[in-house]
Design a protein around this motif. Structure first.
Motif, PDB file in Angstrom:
ATOM      1  N   SER A   1       0.866   9.605   4.621  1.00  0.00           N
ATOM      2  CA  SER A   1       1.906   9.668   4.215  1.00  0.00           C
ATOM      3  C   SER A   1       2.494   7.642   4.813  1.00  0.00           C
ATOM      4  CB  SER A   1       3.359  10.309   4.923  1.00  0.00           C
ATOM      5  OG  SER A   1       4.347  10.157   5.005  1.00  0.00           O
ATOM      6  N   PRO A   2       3.092   6.463   3.358  1.00  0.00           N
ATOM      7  CA  PRO A   2       3.386   5.452   4.314  1.00  0.00           C
ATOM      8  C   PRO A   2       4.107   4.486   5.224  1.00  0.00           C
ATOM      9  CG  PRO A   2       3.334   5.768   1.559  1.00  0.00           C
ATOM     10  CD  PRO A   2       4.142   7.596   1.958  1.00  0.00           C
ATOM     11  N   SER A   3       5.153   5.265   5.263  1.00  0.00           N
ATOM     12  CA  SER A   3       5.583   5.255   6.124  1.00  0.00           C
ATOM     13  C   SER A   3       5.657   5.928   7.790  1.00  0.00           C
ATOM     14  CB  SER A   3       7.292   5.076   6.018  1.00  0.00           C
ATOM     15  OG  SER A   3       7.889   5.862   5.158  1.00  0.00           O
ATOM     16  N   THR A   4       5.515   7.360   7.598  1.00  0.00           N
ATOM     17  CA  THR A   4       6.017   8.323   9.132  1.00  0.00           C
ATOM     18  C   THR A   4       4.706   8.753   8.735  1.00  0.00           C
ATOM     19  OG1 THR A   4       6.361  10.244   7.227  1.00  0.00           O
ATOM     20  CG2 THR A   4       8.066   9.035   8.156  1.00  0.00           C
TER      21      THR A   4
ATOM     22  N   ASP B   1       0.734  -4.232   9.129  1.00  0.00           N
ATOM     23  CA  ASP B   1       1.362  -2.929   8.122  1.00  0.00           C
ATOM     24  C   ASP B   1       0.587  -2.314   7.011  1.00  0.00           C
ATOM     25  OD1 ASP B   1       3.426  -2.129   6.459  1.00  0.00           O
ATOM     26  OD2 ASP B   1       4.456  -4.156   6.050  1.00  0.00           O
TER      27      ASP B   1
ATOM     28  N   ALA C   1       0.061   1.800   1.465  1.00  0.00           N
ATOM     29  CA  ALA C   1       0.751   2.871   0.840  1.00  0.00           C
ATOM     30  C   ALA C   1      -0.103   4.405   0.915  1.00  0.00           C
ATOM     31  CB  ALA C   1       1.684   2.782   0.144  1.00  0.00           C
TER      32      ALA C   1
ATOM     33  N   PHE D   1      -0.582   6.051  -2.761  1.00  0.00           N
ATOM     34  CA  PHE D   1       0.177   5.592  -3.935  1.00  0.00           C
ATOM     35  C   PHE D   1      -0.657   4.632  -4.058  1.00  0.00           C
ATOM     36  CE2 PHE D   1       2.338   8.975  -1.111  1.00  0.00           C
ATOM     37  CZ  PHE D   1       2.735   9.689  -2.160  1.00  0.00           C
ATOM     38  N   GLU D   2      -0.824   3.872  -3.519  1.00  0.00           N
ATOM     39  CA  GLU D   2      -1.646   2.373  -4.272  1.00  0.00           C
ATOM     40  C   GLU D   2      -2.800   2.553  -4.808  1.00  0.00           C
ATOM     41  OE1 GLU D   2       0.350   0.103  -0.908  1.00  0.00           O
ATOM     42  OE2 GLU D   2      -1.245  -1.690  -1.629  1.00  0.00           O
ATOM     43  N   PRO D   3      -3.019   2.230  -5.807  1.00  0.00           N
ATOM     44  CA  PRO D   3      -4.049   1.817  -6.580  1.00  0.00           C
ATOM     45  C   PRO D   3      -5.518   1.438  -5.740  1.00  0.00           C
ATOM     46  CG  PRO D   3      -2.585   1.730  -8.505  1.00  0.00           C
ATOM     47  CD  PRO D   3      -2.305   1.870  -7.137  1.00  0.00           C
ATOM     48  N   GLU D   4      -5.613   0.819  -5.113  1.00  0.00           N
ATOM     49  CA  GLU D   4      -5.939  -0.613  -4.590  1.00  0.00           C
ATOM     50  C   GLU D   4      -6.601   0.176  -2.913  1.00  0.00           C
ATOM     51  OE1 GLU D   4      -3.497  -1.598  -5.147  1.00  0.00           O
ATOM     52  OE2 GLU D   4      -4.887  -3.017  -7.066  1.00  0.00           O
TER      53      GLU D   4
END
Lengths: 427, 333
Positions: free
Chosen positions: B162-165, B178, B181, B184-187
């Motif tokens: 999960s991107p932020s948690t 950093d 995501a 959630f990020e195609p790459e």
């Protein structure tokens, strides 16, 4: 010892052959016709409702007995086709309204035209009736439909200095309101986002239809994807995403949950597009959330507040043993009494016009408000019907729109390519 | 009582048979005709393996041939099955853009996941092959992820990524990175899956551990006498000695990686193949064709193309294995 083996082998064979021979006769011991009715309604709220309707039907006459078979959402239509192919389908099944024409063209559903007269036909909303006909023949009766509306948080409106009785009516207002409702945290993240067009139940395709004054991605069975208005809709969504920050948008989406964690209920998003049944969730998990509901904002002052919808039908799979009895049951399910019961308890929009009228008279309070709004919204609701020639157009269009929203290709390129790919995929 | 009696009879029959058999084998050269008894025995033999034969013919070979025939038709499960020649194959290579997307995604996954998981398994096995107190506990811990499987693991990883948690990005943040995501990020979707696969190297590790323990101690002793360090010993003794297992692992995991499906089906929104179709793997595209739009003919054609691709790759694997796989017996078999 050998005898013992022979018995086992023979027994196994007998068992195998017993499995493969389907029940040829559908009448039970009391001489009643037995109908097998497949639904995907297994939840705590819906299962008792459909079973009550079935029980009422069984008690109302003594020729037909309906049995309910619950098949999970993910399996039901695949199993149905497998059963049709095997020659032993259910007698009645609930199915997707958008794909009736596909099943009709593939000969997977019984033609019920001979039992349909003008009275029956006119008891349903016309756009739903269009969806269940193929080459002037009827293949199903519409059961429910839905329409997307804008739910908005009145407390958040008050805090932002907006009038809680005046929801946004156009794209311009939607953006203005959203800007006012968007609150940042100290660390730069968002405490609350006013609105984001690609969240909720009204996203890319829906905004494209909304922008194009109610014209879908498929018109008259042919793709109409790269129209100027549809390009503008995607561009508008792209710009909105850039403004919020694509990373912030992804991060927030990853956190969205259900029930109390629902982004609208938990106050993370102040305006949220959903169908009427969202009311049920708000009742159960919303606590004392003060919210209002409105039709989707229109493209500008001169266009209509176009929304989109889907729905379900009742149909008889091809090869069912007792189509006439099945039809009796379907007629009952789509008639005023059953439809009123279903709509009142579920907040589904129902297909029967007369029943809809009755429900609005019966309901009161918040439920009545939402149901009333959904009736307004239904007047401008577009039902996307998948044309038989392009069964997979969504799979081709969606990734290209994703690419455009991610800034990989321009909106212009994406929709032109989508149009071309869909045209090529004609079957 | 009768059971025991029967049992006795049965034993005596087999004894008689074995006697008879040894006798008859002397005669076979001159008398090839089967005796009545051994014919009977053969029949019984077939009856005993009948469950497998029926299963193989009915559930494997039959459907296999059926799908081959289907791939030349427009079969849609219920109403039509018209012969359309090579149309499905033509469409795959010339019209369907998603075919190439899905093939690219799958090859990407194979190219990264197979070498990385193989190397990971060898390294972990090497570490766990040391003599150390409590090593068995570590072996168990490293093997545990291989015991867990399927959907539960995917859900676990969706939370980790999960991107932020999520835990992955939280740890990255400690080092000032950093994190992306992930799903959630195609790459980053495919690297995320490769990383997830790396987590369960325990299965392969077990194989390597077993074969490493089988490497003769005498070799290491001889090398030590000649002054070889531990790195030299690894590259010149351990690694060559375990190449047959590496080869086996590479072949099976390549085939396995081509079949990737569940991960993408479970971990993307409504199984559609993730953002920008970055997780639309070959099998997912095939599944969508078969069970979403019921284009069974096209899906069958896709299955056969995949079969040919995997067959060619396996053939190449075997061909090149002669260059690097060392068999102790020395006959390269």
């Amino acid at each position: 010892m050998k005898k013992w083996l022979l018995i086992v082998c023979a027994g196994l064979l007998a068992l195998l052959s017993a499995c493969s021979s389907g029940s040829a006769d559908n009448t039970n011991a009391e001489g009643k016709v037995e109908l097998d009715f497949w639904t995907f309604w297994g939840s705590e709220t819906r299962r008792p409702m459909i079973e009550k309707l079935i029980e009422d039907f069984n008690n109302s006459q003594d020729e037909i007995v309906v049995k309910h078979t619950y098949v999970p959402w993910g399996d039901i239509w695949t199993k149905n086709l497998a059963a049709i192919a095997a020659g032993d389908p259910p007698d009645v099944i609930v199915n997707d309204i958008r794909t009736v024409k596909i099943r009709a063209s593939n000969n997977q559903v019984e033609d019920i035209s001979k039992w349909v007269d003008d009275d029956l036909k006119n008891s349903f909303y016309p756009h739903l009736w269009d969806a269940v006909t193929y080459k002037d023949k009827a293949y199903a009766l519409p059961f429910t439909t839905d329409t997307r509306m804008l739910f908005y948080n009145k407390d958040a409106f008050r805090e932002a200095g907006l009038d809680p009785e005046k929801p946004p009516r156009t794209w311009k207002e939607l953006k203005e309101y959203s800007d006012k409702l968007t609150v940042k945290n100290e660390d730069g993240g968002y405490k609350q986002v006013g609105y984001y067009p690609n969240w909720g139940n009204f996203t890319t395709h829906d905004w494209m239809i909304n922008a194009d004054d109610g014209k879908g991605l498929m018109e008259g069975g042919e793709p109409t994807i790269n129209t100027p208005a549809k390009k503008e809709a995607i561009q508008w969504m792209y710009d909105w995403k850039q403004e919020l920050g694509s990373e912030a948008v992804q991060n927030m989406k990853a956190e969205f949950g259900n029930e109390q964690q629902d982004p609208f209920i938990s106050g993370k998003v102040a305006m949220w597009a959903e169908i009427g049944t969202f009311y049920k969730q708000l009742e159960e998990f919303g606590g004392d959330l003060d919210y209002g509901v409105a039709t989707m904002p229109a493209y500008n002052e001169d266009t209509k507040p176009w929304s989109t919808g889907g729905g379900f039908v009742m149909e008889i799979p091809k090869g069912a043993k007792n189509p006439e009895a099945s039809m009796k049951f379907i007629k009952y399910l789509t008639d005023v009494e059953a439809q009123t019961y279903w709509g009142e308890n579920n907040f589904d929009n129902i297909a029967n016009k007369e029943a809809t009228k009755q429900i609005t008279e019966n309901l009161d309070g918040k439920g009545a408000e939402i149901f009333q709004k959904s009736m307004e919204s239904l007047e401008y609701t577009y039902l996307s019907i998948t044309p038989p020639e392009y069964p997979e157009y969504e799979n081709l269009v969606n990734p290209l729109i994703d690419d455009a929203l991610n800034g990989k290709i321009s909106v212009e390129e994406a929709l032109d390519q989508a149009q071309k790919d869909v045209e090529n995929s004609k079957q | 009582m009768s059971g025991i009696k029967e049992h006795n009879v049965a034993i005596s029959t087999t004894q008689r048979k074995s006697v008879h058999k040894s006798k008859s084998s002397d005669w076979t050269v001159r008398k090839p005709k089967m005796s009545k008894l051994s014919l009977k025995e053969n029949i019984w033999g077939y009856i005993f393996i009948a469950p497998w034969i029926i299963g193989f013919l009915g559930l494997t070979l039959g459907p296999l041939l059926f799908s081959l025939v289907t791939s030349f038709t427009d079969y849609n499960v219920t109403s039509q099955m018209n012969f359309t020649g090579f149309d499905n194959y033509k469409r795959m290579f010339t019209v369907d853009p998603l075919f190439w997307t899905s093939l690219y995604n799958t090859v990407y996954f194979v190219v990264f996941s197979v070498p990385l998981t193989t190397a990971g398994a060898v390294i972990v096995a090497m570490l766990l092959n040391q003599k150390m107190k409590g090593i068995k506990v570590f072996r168990t811990i490293y093997y545990l992820p291989a015991v867990l499987s399927g959907v539960a693991v995917y859900f676990l990883w969706m939370q980790l990524l999960s991107p932020s948690t999520g835990l992955v990005n939280t740890v990255l943040a400690w080092f000032g990175i950093d994190g992306p995501a992930w799903l959630f990020e195609p790459e980053w979707t495919k690297p995320a899956l490769v990383m997830m696969k790396m987590w369960s190297v325990g299965g392969g590790m077990l194989l390597y551990l077993a074969v490493m323990q089988g490497v003769p101690k005498a070799m290491y002793e001889a090398a030590e006498l000649d002054g070889a360090g531990s790195i030299r010993k690894f590259f010149h003794i351990t690694l060559p000695m375990i190449t047959p297992i590496i080869f086996f692992d590479m072949v099976t995991s390549t085939i396995g990686a081509f079949q990737i499906f569940q991960e993408a089906y479970v971990m993307t929104d409504s199984g559609e193949g993730g953002p920008s179709n970055s997780l639309l793997f070959y099998n997912l595209h095939m599944w969508n064709n078969a069970f979403e739009i019921f284009n069974m003919g096209y899906a069958s054609a896709m299955a056969w193309v995949l079969f040919i691709i995997v067959m060619i790759l396996t053939f190449l694997h075997f061909k090149f294995s002669k260059k690097w796989v060392y068999y102790e017996s020395g006959d390269h078999k």
